[in-house]
Design a protein around this motif. Structure first.
Motif, PDB file in Angstrom:
ATOM      1  N   TYR A  55      -5.283  -1.465   4.828  1.00 33.37           N
ATOM      2  CA  TYR A  55      -4.113  -0.616   4.630  1.00 33.37           C
ATOM      3  C   TYR A  55      -2.970  -0.853   5.625  1.00 33.37           C
ATOM      4  O   TYR A  55      -1.811  -0.678   5.257  1.00 33.37           O
ATOM      5  CB  TYR A  55      -4.519   0.863   4.729  1.00 33.37           C
ATOM      6  CG  TYR A  55      -5.340   1.357   3.572  1.00 33.37           C
ATOM      7  CD1 TYR A  55      -4.739   1.879   2.430  1.00 33.37           C
ATOM      8  CD2 TYR A  55      -6.722   1.296   3.604  1.00 33.37           C
ATOM      9  CE1 TYR A  55      -5.492   2.336   1.359  1.00 33.37           C
ATOM     10  CE2 TYR A  55      -7.489   1.743   2.541  1.00 33.37           C
ATOM     11  CZ  TYR A  55      -6.867   2.262   1.426  1.00 33.37           C
ATOM     12  OH  TYR A  55      -7.616   2.716   0.359  1.00 33.37           O
TER      13      TYR A  55
ATOM     14  N   LYS B  99       0.826  -1.206   0.000  1.00 40.06           N
ATOM     15  CA  LYS B  99       0.000   0.000   0.000  1.00 40.06           C
ATOM     16  C   LYS B  99       0.864   1.262   0.000  1.00 40.06           C
ATOM     17  O   LYS B  99       0.497   2.281  -0.573  1.00 40.06           O
ATOM     18  CB  LYS B  99      -0.939   0.008   1.206  1.00 40.06           C
ATOM     19  CG  LYS B  99      -1.869  -1.193   1.296  1.00 40.06           C
ATOM     20  CD  LYS B  99      -2.713  -1.353   0.058  1.00 40.06           C
ATOM     21  CE  LYS B  99      -3.739  -0.276  -0.121  1.00 40.06           C
ATOM     22  NZ  LYS B  99      -4.642  -0.517  -1.257  1.00 40.06           N
TER      23      LYS B  99
ATOM     24  N   LEU C 283       1.026   6.384  -7.105  1.00 41.51           N
ATOM     25  CA  LEU C 283      -0.091   7.271  -7.405  1.00 41.51           C
ATOM     26  C   LEU C 283       0.338   8.730  -7.364  1.00 41.51           C
ATOM     27  O   LEU C 283      -0.019   9.530  -8.238  1.00 41.51           O
ATOM     28  CB  LEU C 283      -1.226   7.006  -6.414  1.00 41.51           C
ATOM     29  CG  LEU C 283      -2.502   7.827  -6.560  1.00 41.51           C
ATOM     30  CD1 LEU C 283      -3.133   7.612  -7.926  1.00 41.51           C
ATOM     31  CD2 LEU C 283      -3.493   7.466  -5.450  1.00 41.51           C
TER      32      LEU C 283
ATOM     33  N   TYR D 203      -6.836   7.391  -3.702  1.00 42.01           N
ATOM     34  CA  TYR D 203      -6.321   6.361  -2.799  1.00 42.01           C
ATOM     35  C   TYR D 203      -7.392   5.838  -1.859  1.00 42.01           C
ATOM     36  O   TYR D 203      -7.454   4.635  -1.580  1.00 42.01           O
ATOM     37  CB  TYR D 203      -5.152   6.937  -2.005  1.00 42.01           C
ATOM     38  CG  TYR D 203      -4.319   5.907  -1.273  1.00 42.01           C
ATOM     39  CD1 TYR D 203      -3.652   4.910  -1.974  1.00 42.01           C
ATOM     40  CD2 TYR D 203      -4.182   5.953   0.110  1.00 42.01           C
ATOM     41  CE1 TYR D 203      -2.869   3.983  -1.311  1.00 42.01           C
ATOM     42  CE2 TYR D 203      -3.401   5.031   0.779  1.00 42.01           C
ATOM     43  CZ  TYR D 203      -2.744   4.047   0.063  1.00 42.01           C
ATOM     44  OH  TYR D 203      -1.964   3.118   0.723  1.00 42.01           O
TER      45      TYR D 203
ATOM     46  N   GLU E 197       1.989   1.571  -3.549  1.00 43.46           N
ATOM     47  CA  GLU E 197       0.860   2.026  -4.363  1.00 43.46           C
ATOM     48  C   GLU E 197       0.630   3.520  -4.206  1.00 43.46           C
ATOM     49  O   GLU E 197       0.380   4.227  -5.185  1.00 43.46           O
ATOM     50  CB  GLU E 197      -0.401   1.256  -3.955  1.00 43.46           C
ATOM     51  CG  GLU E 197      -1.663   1.690  -4.683  1.00 43.46           C
ATOM     52  CD  GLU E 197      -2.910   1.027  -4.128  1.00 43.46           C
ATOM     53  OE1 GLU E 197      -3.998   1.612  -4.246  1.00 43.46           O
ATOM     54  OE2 GLU E 197      -2.787  -0.081  -3.529  1.00 43.46           O
ATOM     55  N   LEU E 198       0.741   4.026  -2.981  1.00 45.81           N
ATOM     56  CA  LEU E 198       0.538   5.460  -2.740  1.00 45.81           C
ATOM     57  C   LEU E 198       1.623   6.283  -3.421  1.00 45.81           C
ATOM     58  O   LEU E 198       1.343   7.317  -4.045  1.00 45.81           O
ATOM     59  CB  LEU E 198       0.526   5.730  -1.235  1.00 45.81           C
ATOM     60  CG  LEU E 198       0.416   7.194  -0.811  1.00 45.81           C
ATOM     61  CD1 LEU E 198      -0.824   7.851  -1.398  1.00 45.81           C
ATOM     62  CD2 LEU E 198       0.411   7.307   0.713  1.00 45.81           C
TER      63      LEU E 198
END
Length: 593
Positions: A460, A310, A317, A358, A313-314
Motif C-alpha cells: 500500500y 491505491k 471504492l 479494502y 482504488e480507495l
C-alpha cells in the motif's frame, strides 16, 4: 416476459464503466444489477455462490471479453465463455465491449454467445438487446455494416422504430451536438488505444494514456446517455413512435431517463430524474479521479502515505459504497426532514464497508508471534472516527437531500436550482470533500495501530514513506495537524463563518472555502478555541488603532528628520562650505599681490 426484473451480472475490469452502466440501468425497473465482477475468477465465484442459493438469481451475464484488447485477454475471455456454457448452459451471455473484428465475433458466436453490442451503443437500444438476449434470443450489432441482426434476421438500421422526430428543431440541434462530440471522441479514442498497444511504453506513459482513455470513454458514455435522453417537446405529438411487436417497447424509450424541461422558464436547466442526476455527478467525480491525486495543500492527509494507484482504488471504492448507500436510503423512503438524523450513520456504514473490502485480503496477519485479524482491529476505532472525522464533514444533509429529493442546494449563502451547472458544481465539491475525509478515516486506524507492518507497507505505501523513520515523522505531522485544527484552525473557520473543503483539481487534491453561518457553533466554543477567537477579535479591533498610532509616529519621525534635523544639518553643511570659501579668499588676494 414476466413481471419480475431481468437480473444481471456485470463483468468488466473498468470500474468507471461498471459504475456508470449500473447507475444508468437502475433507471429501469425491469432491470436489476444483482452483482458486479472485476475479474473472470471473481465472476465464477459469484455465480457459484448465487447458484447455490437460487439457480434463478442471474438471468443474463453482461461480459467484456477483450478488455485491453490483448490476445491473451481475448483467449481468457473465450475460456470464460466456454466454462459458462459448460456449467450454466441455459444462462444467456451478452457481450458489451469495444468493436471486435469479424473473426472474433464469429468465434464468440460459435461458442454460444447470445448477443453483442459495442460500447457506446445508445442506452435505449442496449436495453432492448438485454431483454432479447435475456429471453434466450440473439441480438447482434454489426458496427461496420450499420446492421442489426435479431434471431438470425438482418435489419437495416433505417427500418428500426423511430423514437424521435427527425423534423424537430431540438432533435436536429441535439443530433448535431452528438455528431460533433462523437467526431472528436472516436478518433482520439482510436489513437489512444493504438498507442497503448505499442510495446516498451514506460509505466508513466501507460498511466497517462490509460487515464486519457478512461476520460474519453466516460465522455462517450455521457454523450450517448444524456444528450440522447433530452426529449424534444414535440416528439410525442408530431411523430408518435411506430409500434413494433418485436423491437419496440414503450417502457424502453430513453426519455424515461428524464423529466421534461420547465414550460415556465425556457432557460431553466433540464431536470434529470434523481437517479440520473446522481449518475451524472458520480460520473463527473469518476473523471476527476483520473487527475493527479498528489496533495497540493499545506496540510498532511492520511491518504498521502498510499501509492497513487491505491489512493485512487480507495476513492473509487468509497464512491461505489456511497452510491450503494444512496440506493438503500432511497429504497427505505426516508423523509427529507430525517436526513440529518441518519447522515452520520450512513457515512459510518460507508467507512465500515470500504474498510472491510479494502483490507479484506488481509484476513489475518502475524505481528511478532501473534496472529491478528486486521479488519477487526481497524473497526474498533469506530467511535473515534465518528467524532473526530465523520461528524465534522460539512453539508452532508444538503448533499443527500439534493441527490434523493432534488431540493435546492443552499451553499455559499446562495440557493442553486437542482440540476443547474452551479448546483452540480457545488454538489461535486461536497461529494469530493466527503470522499477524501472518509478515505482519511479508513487509513487513520491503520496508522494508529498497524503503521509499521511490512506486508501492508509493501502492498500500500508510497515508497517515499516506507521507512520507519519517515512513517513516524508522517504520524507526528498528522498529530500536529489535528492539534492545530482543533485549537486554532477550526475556531478560526467558525469565527470567519466558512468551511474548508478538499476538492479534486487537475493539479491534485486542493483546498477551497465556502461561506456557512456558524453562529451556533461559535456560541458553544470554550477553552483554548474560545481564547483563539477572542485573540482574533482583539487583533481585528486593535490592528486599525495600532496602525493609526504607528502611522502617526512614523509621520512625526519623518517630520522631525526632514523639517528639523534635516534643515539643521543643511545649515551646518552650508556654513562649513562658506567657511572654506572665505578662508581661501585672502590666499587668492595674496597671490595677486
Amino acid at each position: 416476459m414476466s413481471d419480475s426484473p431481468l437480473k444481471l451480472l456485470l463483468i468488466d475490469s473498468d470500474p468507471i464503466f461498471r459504475l456508470g452502466l449500473r447507475q444508468t440501468l437502475e433507471e429501469f425497473p425491469e432491470l436489476q444489477v444483482v452483482a458486479e465482477a472485476e475479474t473472470y475468477t471473481t465472476a465464477l465465484q459469484i455465480l457459484a455462490e448465487l447458484a447455490h442459493q437460487d439457480p434463478n438469481q442471474i438471468n443474463l451475464v453482461v461480459l467484456e471479453p477483450d478488455n485491453n484488447r490483448s490476445s491473451n485477454r481475448q483467449e481468457l475471455g473465450l475460456q470464460l465463455i466456454r466454462q459458462l456454457r459448460t456449467q450454466y448452459p441455459n444462462l444467456p451471455i451478452l457481450l458489451l465491449c469495444h468493436i471486435l473484428q469479424p473473426g472474433m465475433l464469429l468465434a464468440l458466436k460459435a461458442e454460444g454467445v447470445n448477443g453483442y453490442c459495442p460500447k457506446g451503443t445508445p442506452i435505449s437500444e442496449l436495453i432492448i438487446a438485454m431483454q432479447h438476449t435475456g429471453e434466450g434470443n440473439s441480438y447482434w450489432i454489426h458496427q461496420s455494416q450499420q446492421l442489426r441482426e435479431w434471431n438470425g434476421e438482418t435489419l437495416e438500421e433505417t427500418l428500426l422504430p423511430k423514437r424521435k422526430s427527425h423534423n424537430s428543431l431540438i432533435y436536429k440541434l441535439r443530433n448535431n451536438l452528438r455528431k460533433s462530440g462523437t467526431s472528436y471522441i472516436k478518433p482520439n479514442l482510436t489513437e489512444v488505444t493504438r498507442q497503448l498497444q505499442i510495446p516498451g511504453l514506460t509505466v508513466l506513459n501507460k498511466a497517462i494514456l490509460a487515464g486519457r482513455r478512461r476520460e474519453l470513454l466516460a465522455a462517450q458514455w455521457l454523450l450517448d446517455n444524456f444528450i440522447d435522453s433530452l426529449p424534444a417537446q414535440d416528439e410525442t405529438t408530431a411523430n408518435p413512435p411506430i409500434p413494433s411487436p418485436e423491437l419496440a417497447s414503450p417502457k424502453l424509450d430513453s426519455s424515461s431517463l428524464t423529466v421534461t424541461n420547465s414550460s415556465i422558464n425556457p432557460l431553466s436547466p433540464p431536470l434529470l430524474s434523481p437517479r440520473a442526476l446522481q449518475a451524472t455527478l458520480l460520473a463527473s467525480c469518476i473523471n476527476k479521479l483520473q487527475f493527479n491525486l498528489q496533495n497540493v495543500t499545506d496540510i498532511p492527509l492520511e491518504i498521502d502515505i498510499l501509492r497513487e494507484d491505491k489512493k485512487r482504488e480507495l476513492l473509487y471504492l468509497l464512491l461505489q459504497k456511497f452510491a450503494d448507500s444512496l440506493d438503500e436510503l432511497r429504497t427505505s423512503e426516508v423523509e427529507v426532514n430525517l436526513l440529518n438524523d441518519v447522515k452520520n450513520q450512513l457515512l459510518v456504514d460507508v467507512w465500515q464497508a470500504a474498510t472491510k473490502e479494502y483490507f479484506g485480503k488481509f484476513s489475518r496477519i502475524k505481528i511478532g508471534d501473534v496472529e491478528v485479524e486486521i479488519v477487526n482491529i481497524l473497526l474498533e476505532n469506530e467511535a473515534i472516527i465518528k467524532t473526530e472525522i465523520i461528524e465534522d464533514i460539512p453539508f452532508i444533509t444538503e448533499l443527500l437531500s439534493y441527490f434523493i429529493f432534488q431540493t435546492e442546494l443552499h451553499i455559499d449563502n446562495t440557493l442553486y436550482s437542482p440540476g443547474s451547472e452551479e448546483a452540480n458544481e457545488h454538489a461535486a465539491m461536497i461529494l469530493e470533500n466527503m470522499l477524501i475525509h472518509i478515505a482519511n478515516a479508513v487509513i487513520q486506524p491503520l496508522l494508529n495501530r498497524l503503521a509499521d507492518v511490512e506486508v501492508i507497507k509493501k502492498d500500500y505505501y508510497n515508497r517515499k514513506l516506507i521507512s520507519t523513520r519517515e512513517i513516524e515523522r508522517f504520524r507526528n505531522d498528522l498529530s500536529w495537524k489535528y492539534r492545530w485544527q482543533n485549537y486554532v484552525g477550526e475556531p478560526q473557520e467558525i469565527f470567519e463563518s466558512r468551511h474548508e473543503l478538499l476538492v479534486l483539481a487537475p493539479r491534485g487534491i486542493a483546498k477551497s472555502f465556502v461561506y456557512a453561518p456558524r453562529n451556533s457553533e461559535l456560541a458553544e466554543l470554550g477553552g483554548i478555541p474560545l481564547v483563539v477567537t477572542l485573540l482574533l477579535e482583539l487583533r481585528d479591533a486593535a490592528t486599525p488603532r495600532i496602525q493609526s498610532v504607528v502611522s502617526f509616529l512614523g509621520n512625526g519621525v519623518v517630520f522631525v528628520l526632514t523639517r528639523i534635523v534635516g534643515r539643521g544639518v543643511g545649515l551646518v553643511v552650508r556654513g562649513v562650505l562658506q567657511g572654506i570659501g572665505n578662508a581661501s579668499l585672502p590666499e587668492r588676494k595674496r597671490n595677486r599681490d
